[in-house]
Write an enzyme that holds these catalytic residues in place. Structure first.
Site, mmCIF file in Angstrom:
data_model
loop_
_atom_site.group_PDB
_atom_site.id
_atom_site.type_symbol
_atom_site.label_atom_id
_atom_site.label_comp_id
_atom_site.label_asym_id
_atom_site.label_seq_id
_atom_site.Cartn_x
_atom_site.Cartn_y
_atom_site.Cartn_z
ATOM 1 N N GLY A 132 -19.142 90.013 19.788
ATOM 2 C CA GLY A 132 -18.148 89.641 18.784
ATOM 3 C C GLY A 132 -17.315 90.823 18.345
ATOM 4 N N TYR A 133 -16.429 91.256 19.212
ATOM 5 C CA TYR A 133 -15.519 92.350 18.866
ATOM 6 C C TYR A 133 -14.130 91.811 18.508
ATOM 7 C CZ TYR A 133 -18.532 96.197 20.716
ATOM 8 O OH TYR A 133 -19.520 97.112 20.945
ATOM 9 N N GLU A 251 -21.047 99.612 29.638
ATOM 10 C CA GLU A 251 -20.374 98.627 30.477
ATOM 11 C C GLU A 251 -20.061 99.193 31.863
ATOM 12 O OE1 GLU A 251 -16.954 97.105 28.434
ATOM 13 O OE2 GLU A 251 -17.739 95.083 28.543
HETATM 14 C C1 LIG Z 1 -11.893 86.350 30.059
HETATM 15 C C2 LIG Z 1 -11.989 87.142 28.807
HETATM 16 C C3 LIG Z 1 -13.218 87.329 28.213
HETATM 17 C C4 LIG Z 1 -13.334 88.049 27.025
HETATM 18 N N1 LIG Z 1 -14.551 88.172 26.445
HETATM 19 C C5 LIG Z 1 -14.656 88.804 25.248
HETATM 20 C C6 LIG Z 1 -15.906 88.869 24.566
HETATM 21 O O1 LIG Z 1 -16.910 88.357 25.051
HETATM 22 N N2 LIG Z 1 -15.959 89.492 23.382
HETATM 23 C C7 LIG Z 1 -14.865 90.083 22.834
HETATM 24 O O2 LIG Z 1 -14.988 90.663 21.768
HETATM 25 N N3 LIG Z 1 -13.651 90.048 23.433
HETATM 26 C C8 LIG Z 1 -13.528 89.412 24.637
HETATM 27 N N4 LIG Z 1 -12.295 89.340 25.256
HETATM 28 C C9 LIG Z 1 -11.130 89.881 24.569
HETATM 29 C C10 LIG Z 1 -10.502 91.078 25.213
HETATM 30 O O3 LIG Z 1 -11.274 92.228 24.991
HETATM 31 C C11 LIG Z 1 -9.074 91.210 24.650
HETATM 32 O O4 LIG Z 1 -8.337 90.133 25.174
HETATM 33 C C12 LIG Z 1 -8.404 92.499 25.030
HETATM 34 O O5 LIG Z 1 -8.990 93.578 24.377
HETATM 35 C C13 LIG Z 1 -6.903 92.482 24.743
HETATM 36 O O6 LIG Z 1 -6.619 92.087 23.439
HETATM 37 P P1 LIG Z 1 -5.556 90.915 23.157
HETATM 38 O O7 LIG Z 1 -5.917 89.770 23.978
HETATM 39 O O8 LIG Z 1 -5.446 90.753 21.693
HETATM 40 O O9 LIG Z 1 -4.180 91.488 23.702
HETATM 41 P P2 LIG Z 1 -3.174 92.470 22.966
HETATM 42 O O10 LIG Z 1 -3.912 93.641 22.425
HETATM 43 O O11 LIG Z 1 -2.310 91.709 22.045
HETATM 44 O O12 LIG Z 1 -2.316 92.977 24.198
HETATM 45 C C14 LIG Z 1 -1.182 92.254 24.711
HETATM 46 C C15 LIG Z 1 -0.418 93.173 25.663
HETATM 47 O O13 LIG Z 1 0.036 94.342 24.947
HETATM 48 C C16 LIG Z 1 -0.398 95.517 25.593
HETATM 49 N N5 LIG Z 1 -0.720 96.552 24.609
HETATM 50 C C17 LIG Z 1 -1.451 96.446 23.468
HETATM 51 N N6 LIG Z 1 -1.596 97.640 22.880
HETATM 52 C C18 LIG Z 1 -0.959 98.538 23.657
HETATM 53 C C19 LIG Z 1 -0.768 99.948 23.609
HETATM 54 N N7 LIG Z 1 -1.275 100.700 22.622
HETATM 55 N N8 LIG Z 1 -0.079 100.527 24.591
HETATM 56 C C20 LIG Z 1 0.433 99.782 25.616
HETATM 57 N N9 LIG Z 1 0.294 98.465 25.723
HETATM 58 C C21 LIG Z 1 -0.399 97.851 24.749
HETATM 59 C C22 LIG Z 1 -1.661 95.080 26.340
HETATM 60 O O14 LIG Z 1 -1.943 95.941 27.426
HETATM 61 C C23 LIG Z 1 -1.299 93.684 26.790
HETATM 62 O O15 LIG Z 1 -0.579 93.766 27.981
HETATM 63 C C24 LIG Z 1 -12.174 88.616 26.446
HETATM 64 C C25 LIG Z 1 -10.946 88.450 27.046
HETATM 65 C C26 LIG Z 1 -10.836 87.713 28.223
HETATM 66 C C27 LIG Z 1 -9.486 87.546 28.843
#
Ligand SMILES: Cc1cc2nc3c(=O)[nH]c(=O)nc-3n(C[C@H](O)[C@H](O)[C@H](O)COP(=O)(O)OP(=O)(O)OC[C@H]3O[C@@H](n4cnc5c(N)ncnc54)[C@H](O)[C@@H]3O)c2cc1C
Lengths: 397, 379
Positions: A132-133, A251
């Site tokens: 739950g991150y 990881e």
């Molecule tokens: C299949 C799947 C399983 C997952 N499982 C888990 C889980 O079990 N537990 C959990 O906690 N999370 C989980 N996640 C979440 C995952 O860790 C997040 O989706 C990820 O960290 C990206 O965050 P976001 O989706 O909010 O995208 P955002 O952070 O909104 O990013 C959107 C876009 O903006 C870009 N961006 C954002 N910040 C920057 C920056 N500083 N510089 C350049 N570009 C940037 C990103 O690269 C991306 O292209 C899962 C995600 C997926 C797809």
């Protein structure tokens, strides 16, 4: 430098392969090669029974110290186990978050009481965990978590309120490790706690999220006055970020080598299709198949280097490139699979939306470059931590 | 499994690094490029007399150090990093690799002793158009004399000994030739990359004796084929060094240069380019080290030719793309000064281009791998 394994390690390989051959049959025959990434929704009950069969054989948590029920397996043995497991078609591990992420973190940061409470269930293959991150406002910017944890003096419990999202396998999990803010006056990496929260309680609501594959591996998880015991915080209040980051370090461990065996299976299947439908004669497809093969071999050499230098969850330079490397490689493999399948790529197995293995792989590889730190975030990390370039400026929020 | 350098190998690498830092400065490289032989005599003296790099892979019984390709690539990587202009590659990676595999003969004995003593050598395996594959029209032996032209020979204009691949009727023959005679004419080619000297050699009715012969027939074919793979691995090491320095110098430059009131290193587009270079660079390094291990196993009869070919193709193709990408990005990140002759990044760019094309462009390697995967057996 030495590429070969010792005689003792080779004997270990035979032992693992033999055990898998003897046990991955009968009721488990049909779950071979199933339940991997993108396929995690299938045969869940059978795969849970399989976890317990593994545990009875002593094959869960082999990397853990013996005191916690592990085998204290060396890196080589872990590599061998993961390779043989994938070779035998071992199904996707329902228990992997507990075994490879939560367990090592509990062993590093937990009190003896916490270890006694949580490790045996993981070791036995009976209790599953989810992560739950992420939250709606905290994706790449994990430090922005808004979920709150307040200690209730009256009940001597932590009370948790907030929302997590994208929580993989939450619906199959007994526990969730939750990063939540313990000090509302702090922002960013400060004032966070790392909590171990039971999922089976009134204050926790799980809602599946359907993915582009039509299946639902991840979920939204709502915490409305969910509770956990005073002792269910790992590390002190305020140390949550350090614990959360240490966990992510695990990881990039040896499970990557098992993952490479799955990739090899996929590439083999693409090659089979190419030979069958004649695309293997197309010069540009030939170049791309060779590129995929080279890339996978190199991924293996990268991880051999990483593991030969790896200690605990400490990152080295080779480790920093690992995620960006495999996610990009796998994304390209997905597209290659479609291009090799040609016209057939567009036609599904059955209604309403049944994908075959390569189709599902293709669609799901698009997640690889997002979860666990997006490719852009990986590049930021490489530039800042490995190359020492300036950090990204923060906006106001 | 222990996929990292041992203490001893790290020491060899560190010593090589400080040596090239000392002798192969920008000024030294530029002087060597324009010099007669394309390298600095005094530096070569130090390499052979003080450091004994030429003895590295020679067996201990023959008076060498008895080390292998893992150590050799550690040296070559450092040489590439500082654009070392040297007959070392031709001598140690080309000529010696061939000689080591040849059966005992007076010619072999002579050559190894000469190399140990510090003389230079190279392998002549091309035709007048610089071709090295099956289509090459190699120099021929007719009526006991060697006739023909070989181009693009690494240090071919100055090497003191030549290991020559020639055709006699249909059989391949490996010969040891001393070019100090009127029947051998040589000249330096004018090349785009001036840090690695190439020569053209003409054999004009050079009379041959039994003492020239190293081996022939199938054995010679096998040795030559293996030599080319080993050379690809050696070239990959040089390119990994080139990529490393192209990255390091760019990372240094972007942290100094200020635009829009901040260092250009703080722009994400710039950071991400550097991250992409590092990804390719570290991946090439991993495949290089693996290939070096396989080279040693091949030479000890523990790995097959197919395994050697596969490892060499992967290492070489990866390093080629990494070095060219790193040097190209390097020029871009330097802006206008990247286009001047004053800055070294252009020298890296040229060396990367030349080495990329040496013994097969990346697409040639991929096609070779594809035919192993799609038509033949994979190692
Ligand atoms: C299949 C799947 C399983 C997952 N499982 C888990 C889980 O079990 N537990 C959990 O906690 N999370 C989980 N996640 C979440 C995952 O860790 C997040 O989706 C990820 O960290 C990206 O965050 P976001 O989706 O909010 O995208 P955002 O952070 O909104 O990013 C959107 C876009 O903006 C870009 N961006 C954002 N910040 C920057 C920056 N500083 N510089 C350049 N570009 C940037 C990103 O690269 C991306 O292209 C899962 C995600 C997926 C797809």
């Amino acid at each position: 430098m030495k590429l070969s394994f010792s005689a003792a390690d080779e004997a270990f390989r035979v032992e693992v392969a033999q055990w898998l051959q003897d046990n991955l049959t009968g009721e488990f025959e049909h779950i071979r090669f199933r339940g991997g990434p993108g396929d995690e929704h299938v045969f869940v009950e059978e795969r849970k029974r399989w976890e317990q069969r593994l545990a009875e054989g002593g094959w869960t948590c082999i990397a853990w110290p013996e005191a916690f029920g592990g085998k204290q397996a060396t890196i080589e043995q872990q590599v061998i186990f993961n390779e043989e497991y994938a070779r035998a078609g071992g199904p996707g591990r329902v228990g992997h978050i507990g075994e490879t992420l939560m367990g090592p973190t509990l062993i590093e940061f937990g009190t003896p009481e916490q270890q006694a409470k949580y490790l045996p269930g993981i070791r036995a293959g009976r209790e599953y965990w989810c992560q739950g991150y992420s939250e709606p406002g905290a994706g790449s910017d994990l430090g922005n978590v808004k979920t709150r944890a307040v200690f209730d003096e009256a009940t001597q419990q932590w009370r948790i309120n907030g929302q997590k999202v994208w929580t993989s396998l939450a619906h199959e999990s007994h526990y969730c490790f939750v990063v939540a803010r313990t000090d509302p006056n702090q922002v960013g990496h400060k004032g966070l706690g790392f909590f171990m929260v039971a999922m089976d309680q009134l204050g926790v609501t799980i809602r599946p999220i359907e993915q582009l594959t039509g299946t639902a591996e991840f979920n939204e998880v709502f915490f409305d006055d969910a509770v956990c015991a005073a002792d269910d915080i790992l590390g002190a209040p305020g140390q949550g970020w350090a614990v959360a980051m240490a966990l992510l370090g695990y990881e990039r461990g040896v499970s990557t080598l098992g993952q490479q065996m799955l990739f090899q299976n996929e590439l083999d299947e693409i090659i089979r299709v190419a030979k069958t439908n004649g695309t293997s004669q197309d010069p540009s497809i030939r170049q791309r198949i060779a590129e995929a093969h080279m890339g996978l071999k190199t991924m293996r050499y990268n991880s051999m280097r990483m593991l030969s230098g790896a200690e605990g969850s400490q990152l080295n330079r080779e480790a920093m490139i690992y995620k960006l490397y495999w996610s990009s490689w796998h994304r390209n493999l997905g597209k290659l699979a479609m291009d090799v399948m040609g016209e057939q790529a567009e036609i599904l197995e059955a209604a309403p939306y049944e994908l075959n293995r390569l189709q599902s792989m293709f669609l799901f590889t698009r997640a690889d470059t997002i979860y666990g730190g997006t490719n852009q975030i990986q590049r930021n990390l490489i530039a800042e931590r490995a190359l020492g370039l300036p950090r990204e400026p923060r906006g106001q929020s | 499994m222990e996929f990292r350098f041992t203490e001893e190998q790290l020491m060899i690498q560190d010593m090589a690094a400080s040596f090239v830092d000392e002798v192969s400065t920008s000024e030294a490289v530029r002087a060597a490029m324009l010099s007669d032989k394309g390298y600095d005599e005094e530096t070569w003296q130090r390499i052979t007399q003080e450091l004994c790099w030429q003895a590295l892979t020679i067996d201990e019984e023959a008076g060498g150090l008895g080390l292998g390709y893992v150590e050799l690539v550690a040296l070559l990587e450092q040489a590439g990093r500082k654009l070392l202009c040297s007959p070392f590659f031709g001598t140690a990676c080309l000529a010696l690799s061939a000689l080591k595999q040849c059966p005992v003969s007076p010619a072999k004995q002579t050559a190894i002793e000469a190399i140990l003593a510090g003389q230079t050598a190279t392998l002549v395996h091309t035709d007048s158009a610089g071709r090295w594959d099956d289509s090459a029209q190699l120099p021929c032996i007719k009526s006991g004399a060697l006739e023909g032209i070989a181009s693009h020979v690494v240090n071919g204009d100055s090497a003191e000994w030549l290991v020559v691949a020639a055709r006699e009727n249909d059989a391949l023959v490996l010969l040891l030739v001393s070019p100090a005679c009127p029947q051998v004419k040589r000249r330096a080619l004018t090349t785009m990359d001036q840090t690695r000297r190439l020569g053209g050699i003409q054999f004009n009715q050079l009379p041959l004796e039994a003492a020239h012969r190293l081996c022939e027939g199938e054995l010679a074919e096998r040795i030559l084929a293996a030599c080319l793979e080993l050379a690809r691995i050696g070239a990959a090491a040089d390119m990994v060094g080139v990529a490393q320095q192209a990255l390091d110098s760019s990372v240094g430059y972007i942290q100094e240069r200020v635009q829009f009131g901040r260092t250009i290193a703080s722009f994400q587009a710039v950071k991400h380019k550097c991250a992409d270079v590092m990804l390719k660079l570290e991946s090439s390094r991993s495949s290089l080290y693996y290939a070096a291990c396989i080279a040693d196993e091949y030479l000890a009869n523990h790995a097959s030719m197919a395994a050697l070919q596969e490892a060499a193709s992967i290492a070489n193709a990866y390093a080629s793309e990494a070095a060219f990408f790193a040097a190209g990005v390097g020029i871009q990140l330097h802006g206008g000064v990247g286009i001047t002759s004053e800055y070294d990044i252009q020298l890296y760019f040229k060396r990367a281009r030349a080495l990329e094309a040496y013994l097969g462009l990346p697409h040639w390697h991929r096609e070779r791998l594809a035919s192993m995967l799609l038509e033949g057996d994979v190692a």
